[in-house]
Design an enzyme around this catalytic site. Structure first.
Site, PDB file in Angstrom:
ATOM      1  NE  ARG A 193      -3.874  -2.275   0.610  1.00 27.51           N
ATOM      2  CZ  ARG A 193      -3.755  -3.569   0.279  1.00 27.51           C
ATOM      3  NH1 ARG A 193      -2.702  -3.985  -0.438  1.00 27.51           N
ATOM      4  NH2 ARG A 193      -4.673  -4.435   0.622  1.00 27.51           N
ATOM      5  CB  SER A 242      -8.481   0.223   5.110  1.00 30.78           C
ATOM      6  OG  SER A 242      -9.011  -0.958   4.574  1.00 30.78           O
ATOM      7  CD  GLU A 277      -4.951   1.795   2.940  1.00 25.01           C
ATOM      8  OE1 GLU A 277      -4.502   0.770   3.465  1.00 25.01           O
ATOM      9  OE2 GLU A 277      -5.922   1.798   2.161  1.00 25.01           O
TER      10      GLU A 277
HETATM   11  P1  FAD Z   1      -8.247  10.172  -4.163  1.00 24.63           P
HETATM   12  O1  FAD Z   1      -8.885   9.784  -2.885  1.00 24.63           O
HETATM   13  O2  FAD Z   1      -8.895  11.242  -4.952  1.00 24.63           O
HETATM   14  O3  FAD Z   1      -6.741  10.580  -3.884  1.00 24.63           O
HETATM   15  C1  FAD Z   1      -5.921   9.795  -3.046  1.00 24.63           C
HETATM   16  C2  FAD Z   1      -4.520  10.415  -3.034  1.00 24.63           C
HETATM   17  O4  FAD Z   1      -3.920  10.270  -4.305  1.00 24.63           O
HETATM   18  C3  FAD Z   1      -4.542  11.932  -2.753  1.00 24.63           C
HETATM   19  O5  FAD Z   1      -3.410  12.247  -1.991  1.00 24.63           O
HETATM   20  C4  FAD Z   1      -4.466  12.562  -4.134  1.00 24.63           C
HETATM   21  O6  FAD Z   1      -3.843  13.827  -4.122  1.00 24.63           O
HETATM   22  C5  FAD Z   1      -3.629  11.544  -4.896  1.00 24.63           C
HETATM   23  N1  FAD Z   1      -4.010  11.432  -6.302  1.00 24.63           N
HETATM   24  C6  FAD Z   1      -5.221  11.082  -6.794  1.00 24.63           C
HETATM   25  N2  FAD Z   1      -5.173  11.014  -8.137  1.00 24.63           N
HETATM   26  C7  FAD Z   1      -3.914  11.322  -8.499  1.00 24.63           C
HETATM   27  C8  FAD Z   1      -3.239  11.442  -9.739  1.00 24.63           C
HETATM   28  N3  FAD Z   1      -3.848  11.219 -10.918  1.00 24.63           N
HETATM   29  N4  FAD Z   1      -1.930  11.818  -9.730  1.00 24.63           N
HETATM   30  C9  FAD Z   1      -1.294  12.055  -8.568  1.00 24.63           C
HETATM   31  N5  FAD Z   1      -1.873  11.983  -7.361  1.00 24.63           N
HETATM   32  C10 FAD Z   1      -3.173  11.601  -7.326  1.00 24.63           C
HETATM   33  N6  FAD Z   1      -7.849   0.775  -1.611  1.00 24.63           N
HETATM   34  C11 FAD Z   1      -7.158  -0.357  -1.848  1.00 24.63           C
HETATM   35  O7  FAD Z   1      -5.949  -0.311  -2.072  1.00 24.63           O
HETATM   36  N7  FAD Z   1      -7.789  -1.568  -1.832  1.00 24.63           N
HETATM   37  C12 FAD Z   1      -9.102  -1.702  -1.598  1.00 24.63           C
HETATM   38  O8  FAD Z   1      -9.624  -2.800  -1.611  1.00 24.63           O
HETATM   39  C13 FAD Z   1      -9.859  -0.527  -1.331  1.00 24.63           C
HETATM   40  N8  FAD Z   1     -11.183  -0.595  -1.060  1.00 24.63           N
HETATM   41  C14 FAD Z   1     -11.886   0.541  -0.774  1.00 24.63           C
HETATM   42  C15 FAD Z   1     -13.250   0.436  -0.484  1.00 24.63           C
HETATM   43  C16 FAD Z   1     -13.994   1.570  -0.198  1.00 24.63           C
HETATM   44  C17 FAD Z   1     -15.458   1.432   0.129  1.00 24.63           C
HETATM   45  C18 FAD Z   1     -13.369   2.842  -0.242  1.00 24.63           C
HETATM   46  C19 FAD Z   1     -14.176   4.077   0.013  1.00 24.63           C
HETATM   47  C20 FAD Z   1     -12.023   2.959  -0.517  1.00 24.63           C
HETATM   48  C21 FAD Z   1     -11.264   1.811  -0.785  1.00 24.63           C
HETATM   49  N9  FAD Z   1      -9.880   1.863  -1.077  1.00 24.63           N
HETATM   50  C22 FAD Z   1      -9.174   0.721  -1.360  1.00 24.63           C
HETATM   51  C23 FAD Z   1      -9.185   3.152  -1.076  1.00 24.63           C
HETATM   52  C24 FAD Z   1      -9.267   3.901  -2.432  1.00 24.63           C
HETATM   53  O9  FAD Z   1     -10.388   3.507  -3.151  1.00 24.63           O
HETATM   54  C25 FAD Z   1      -8.031   3.681  -3.286  1.00 24.63           C
HETATM   55  O10 FAD Z   1      -6.879   4.055  -2.599  1.00 24.63           O
HETATM   56  C26 FAD Z   1      -8.101   4.465  -4.609  1.00 24.63           C
HETATM   57  O11 FAD Z   1      -6.991   4.148  -5.430  1.00 24.63           O
HETATM   58  C27 FAD Z   1      -8.171   5.976  -4.412  1.00 24.63           C
HETATM   59  O12 FAD Z   1      -8.482   6.549  -5.663  1.00 24.63           O
HETATM   60  P2  FAD Z   1      -9.113   8.004  -5.804  1.00 24.63           P
HETATM   61  O13 FAD Z   1      -9.116   8.316  -7.257  1.00 24.63           O
HETATM   62  O14 FAD Z   1     -10.397   8.069  -5.114  1.00 24.63           O
HETATM   63  O15 FAD Z   1      -8.013   8.868  -5.054  1.00 24.63           O
HETATM   64  P1  NAP Z   2     -10.525  -9.437   5.644  1.00 20.81           P
HETATM   65  O1  NAP Z   2     -10.692 -10.438   4.557  1.00 20.81           O
HETATM   66  O2  NAP Z   2     -11.476  -9.430   6.779  1.00 20.81           O
HETATM   67  O3  NAP Z   2      -9.055  -9.590   6.234  1.00 20.81           O
HETATM   68  C1  NAP Z   2      -8.614  -8.744   7.275  1.00 20.81           C
HETATM   69  C2  NAP Z   2      -7.165  -8.391   7.007  1.00 20.81           C
HETATM   70  O4  NAP Z   2      -6.380  -9.569   7.068  1.00 20.81           O
HETATM   71  C3  NAP Z   2      -6.968  -7.780   5.668  1.00 20.81           C
HETATM   72  O5  NAP Z   2      -6.593  -6.459   5.852  1.00 20.81           O
HETATM   73  C4  NAP Z   2      -5.912  -8.613   4.976  1.00 20.81           C
HETATM   74  O6  NAP Z   2      -4.764  -7.898   4.584  1.00 20.81           O
HETATM   75  C5  NAP Z   2      -5.507  -9.663   5.979  1.00 20.81           C
HETATM   76  N1  NAP Z   2      -5.646 -10.982   5.342  1.00 20.81           N
HETATM   77  C6  NAP Z   2      -6.760 -11.764   5.335  1.00 20.81           C
HETATM   78  N2  NAP Z   2      -6.497 -12.923   4.694  1.00 20.81           N
HETATM   79  C7  NAP Z   2      -5.219 -12.863   4.286  1.00 20.81           C
HETATM   80  C8  NAP Z   2      -4.369 -13.746   3.573  1.00 20.81           C
HETATM   81  N3  NAP Z   2      -4.802 -14.954   3.171  1.00 20.81           N
HETATM   82  N4  NAP Z   2      -3.105 -13.354   3.322  1.00 20.81           N
HETATM   83  C9  NAP Z   2      -2.664 -12.168   3.723  1.00 20.81           C
HETATM   84  N5  NAP Z   2      -3.419 -11.266   4.392  1.00 20.81           N
HETATM   85  C10 NAP Z   2      -4.671 -11.618   4.684  1.00 20.81           C
HETATM   86  O7  NAP Z   2     -10.434  -7.974   5.015  1.00 20.81           O
HETATM   87  P2  NAP Z   2     -11.578  -7.030   4.450  1.00 20.81           P
HETATM   88  O8  NAP Z   2     -11.604  -5.812   5.245  1.00 20.81           O
HETATM   89  O9  NAP Z   2     -12.842  -7.794   4.220  1.00 20.81           O
HETATM   90  O10 NAP Z   2     -10.967  -6.656   3.034  1.00 20.81           O
HETATM   91  C11 NAP Z   2     -10.818  -7.624   2.027  1.00 20.81           C
HETATM   92  C12 NAP Z   2      -9.751  -7.164   1.042  1.00 20.81           C
HETATM   93  O11 NAP Z   2     -10.143  -5.912   0.484  1.00 20.81           O
HETATM   94  C13 NAP Z   2      -8.395  -6.945   1.693  1.00 20.81           C
HETATM   95  O12 NAP Z   2      -7.401  -7.327   0.781  1.00 20.81           O
HETATM   96  C14 NAP Z   2      -8.346  -5.461   1.929  1.00 20.81           C
HETATM   97  O13 NAP Z   2      -7.032  -4.931   1.859  1.00 20.81           O
HETATM   98  C15 NAP Z   2      -9.186  -4.918   0.780  1.00 20.81           C
HETATM   99  N6  NAP Z   2      -9.845  -3.679   1.195  1.00 20.81           N
HETATM  100  C16 NAP Z   2      -9.076  -2.560   1.255  1.00 20.81           C
HETATM  101  C17 NAP Z   2      -9.646  -1.341   1.618  1.00 20.81           C
HETATM  102  C18 NAP Z   2      -8.820  -0.094   1.631  1.00 20.81           C
HETATM  103  O14 NAP Z   2      -9.376   0.980   1.758  1.00 20.81           O
HETATM  104  N7  NAP Z   2      -7.521  -0.194   1.504  1.00 20.81           N
HETATM  105  C19 NAP Z   2     -10.986  -1.279   1.944  1.00 20.81           C
HETATM  106  C20 NAP Z   2     -11.731  -2.449   1.904  1.00 20.81           C
HETATM  107  C21 NAP Z   2     -11.152  -3.649   1.507  1.00 20.81           C
HETATM  108  P3  NAP Z   2      -4.656  -7.069   3.200  1.00 20.81           P
HETATM  109  O15 NAP Z   2      -5.445  -5.847   3.480  1.00 20.81           O
HETATM  110  O16 NAP Z   2      -3.207  -6.840   3.098  1.00 20.81           O
HETATM  111  O17 NAP Z   2      -5.193  -7.886   2.096  1.00 20.81           O
END
Ligand code: FAD
Ligand code: NAP
Length: 339
Positions: free
Chosen positions: A165, A239, A335
């Site tokens: 991340r 998250s 994050e």
């Molecule tokens: P923004 O929120 O608009 O921006 C995020 C950051 O990136 C800011 O600092 C902004 O300045 C910068 N930025 C945005 N666009 C650019 C660009 N083109 N160039 C340079 N900088 C830029 N993330 C995960 O990794 N895995 C997930 O599973 C995941 N699940 C999510 C589920 C939900 C319900 C929500 C709400 C969020 C989730 N996220 C997840 C977080 C998020 O969706 C991601 O990080 C996504 O990539 C953010 O994209 P955005 O366009 O909305 O960025």
């Molecule tokens: P989950 O399945 O309940 O798991 C909880 C956490 O445990 C996760 O954060 C995940 O890490 C870790 N995990 C679970 N199983 C794993 C495995 N087999 N190997 C390594 N790590 C493991 O998580 P959840 O909240 O429902 O989310 C599911 C997936 O969606 C995750 O990958 C999570 O990162 C992603 N997600 C991300 C965001 C975001 O905003 N970043 C929001 C929602 C969901 P990892 O997160 O490293 O996978």
């Protein structure tokens, strides 16, 4: 040149649904428009901030900056072999729409990243990941424009410094570039990743007989919809904290005290702890203070019940981090990008 607006509400442009006003706001649709705007510098002296889908930011007040939302949604194939297709995608393209398009055209590699909100240009910022897959695995290269002078730079995967991340754009080079194009190397033949969480059991429940990338995507979407709040109904940014990574030694010590503490090997003698588990055990799952709370199904997601301010959410998150620190000795870091 893209029009520049003044005093624009960002409420509908961030998934937390926080009210905030940008001093200036613009939406260039092409790289040329963006560069012209930066070089003619109509907002000289004003900080420039990039906004994508607003799904990974917490806005804590009015934004005294020129906020740039890049709207290039173009997409084209730049190279093909028997095994791979290299797709160049404009930074303004919606991420999940890209996933759907890839599935429709039989291109594998990002099906586990279904339903992640936000735009393609933001995907490299934190090397988006979910269900055992991360962007870096299909990433080829990107182009970015330097916000200070409009110069175009190309970055290879190595140069992006992807980590868990993380990338250089989230730390060392934070705020310096706008990512305009991302090139992905997608696979003609799927390499299914089904071992994470409930993917297999969901595919079974769906009655899938022949495994396809579409079925995997559908399974991921079903799991996500069952666990995560939809930002259109309940403001959130996914998250809120990163999962902390600690040494094996620290993990073993904590396991002595908390035998069921989950941990996943994270390379080089490190273990990743689910932050959601720590927050739940610290007593914050489902808790609500005023308009802010922690989601009842996933403690890692902080929600806005409607009228929370960014500062209230920030204070709430500090309360969580302080209790996790005092209970487990583990420091949680956001994050979410704090604006
Ligand atoms: P923004 O929120 O608009 O921006 C995020 C950051 O990136 C800011 O600092 C902004 O300045 C910068 N930025 C945005 N666009 C650019 C660009 N083109 N160039 C340079 N900088 C830029 N993330 C995960 O990794 N895995 C997930 O599973 C995941 N699940 C999510 C589920 C939900 C319900 C929500 C709400 C969020 C989730 N996220 C997840 C977080 C998020 O969706 C991601 O990080 C996504 O990539 C953010 O994209 P955005 O366009 O909305 O960025
Ligand atoms: P989950 O399945 O309940 O798991 C909880 C956490 O445990 C996760 O954060 C995940 O890490 C870790 N995990 C679970 N199983 C794993 C495995 N087999 N190997 C390594 N790590 C493991 O998580 P959840 O909240 O429902 O989310 C599911 C997936 O969606 C995750 O990958 C999570 O990162 C992603 N997600 C991300 C965001 C975001 O905003 N970043 C929001 C929602 C969901 P990892 O997160 O490293 O996978």
């Amino acid at each position: 040149m893209a029009e520049i607006f003044e005093n624009v509400s960002l409420r509908n442009l961030n998934t937390f649904g926080i009210e905030s006003r940008a001093r200036r706001f613009t939406r260039p649709k092409t790289k040329d428009e963006l560069i012209a705007m930066l070089q003619q510098n109509p907002a000289a002296g004003l900080e420039k901030r990039v906004l994508g889908g607003g799904s990974n930011i917490l806005i804590t007040g009015d934004v005294d900056a020129l906020v740039i939302r890049y709207d290039d949604v173009s997409m084209d194939v730049v190279r093909e072999t028997d095994e791979h297709v290299w797709l160049r995608v404009g930074g303004g393209h919606n991420w999940h729409d890209l996933v759907v398009r890839c599935i429709e055209t039989g291109l594998a590699g990002i099906e586990n990243l279904s339903l992640i909100p936000g735009n393609v240009g933001a995907a490299p910022i934190q090397n988006i990941g979910a269900y055992g897959v991360e962007l870096a695995e299909v990433f080829d290269s990107l182009e970015a424009v330097e916000l200070s002078g409009g110069e175009v730079h190309a970055f290879s995967s190595e140069e992006c410094g992807f980590g868990y991340r993380d990338s250089i754009f989230k730390n060392r080079e934070k705020g310096r570039y706008l990512i305009t194009d991302v090139v992905l190397r997608l696979n003609r033949k799927p390499d299914f990743r089904l071992d994470y969480g409930d993917i297999r059991s969901t595919l079974d429940a769906m009655g899938v007989e022949k495994l396809t990338i579409g079925a995997v995507s559908e399974a991921v979407c079903r799991i996500r919809r069952s666990k995560l709040p939809d930002p259109a109904r309940l403001g959130n940014a996914g998250s809120y904290f990163k999962n902390p990574v600690i040494t094996e030694k620290e993990f073993e010590k904590l396991r002595g005290k908390y035998p069921v503490m989950p941990g996943y090997p994270s390379g080089a003698g490190k273990v990743k702890i689910p932050a959601g588990w720590l927050i739940e055990k610290a007593g914050w799952k489902g808790r609500r203070i005023g308009e802010t709370g922690t989601h009842e199904k996933q403690a890692l997601v902080i929600v806005n019940y409607g009228m929370a301010t960014g500062q209230e959410i920030l204070d709430y998150s500090a309360g969580i981090a302080a209790e996790v620190e005092s209970k487990f000795g583990i420091t949680l870091t956001p994050e979410v990008n704090i604006w």
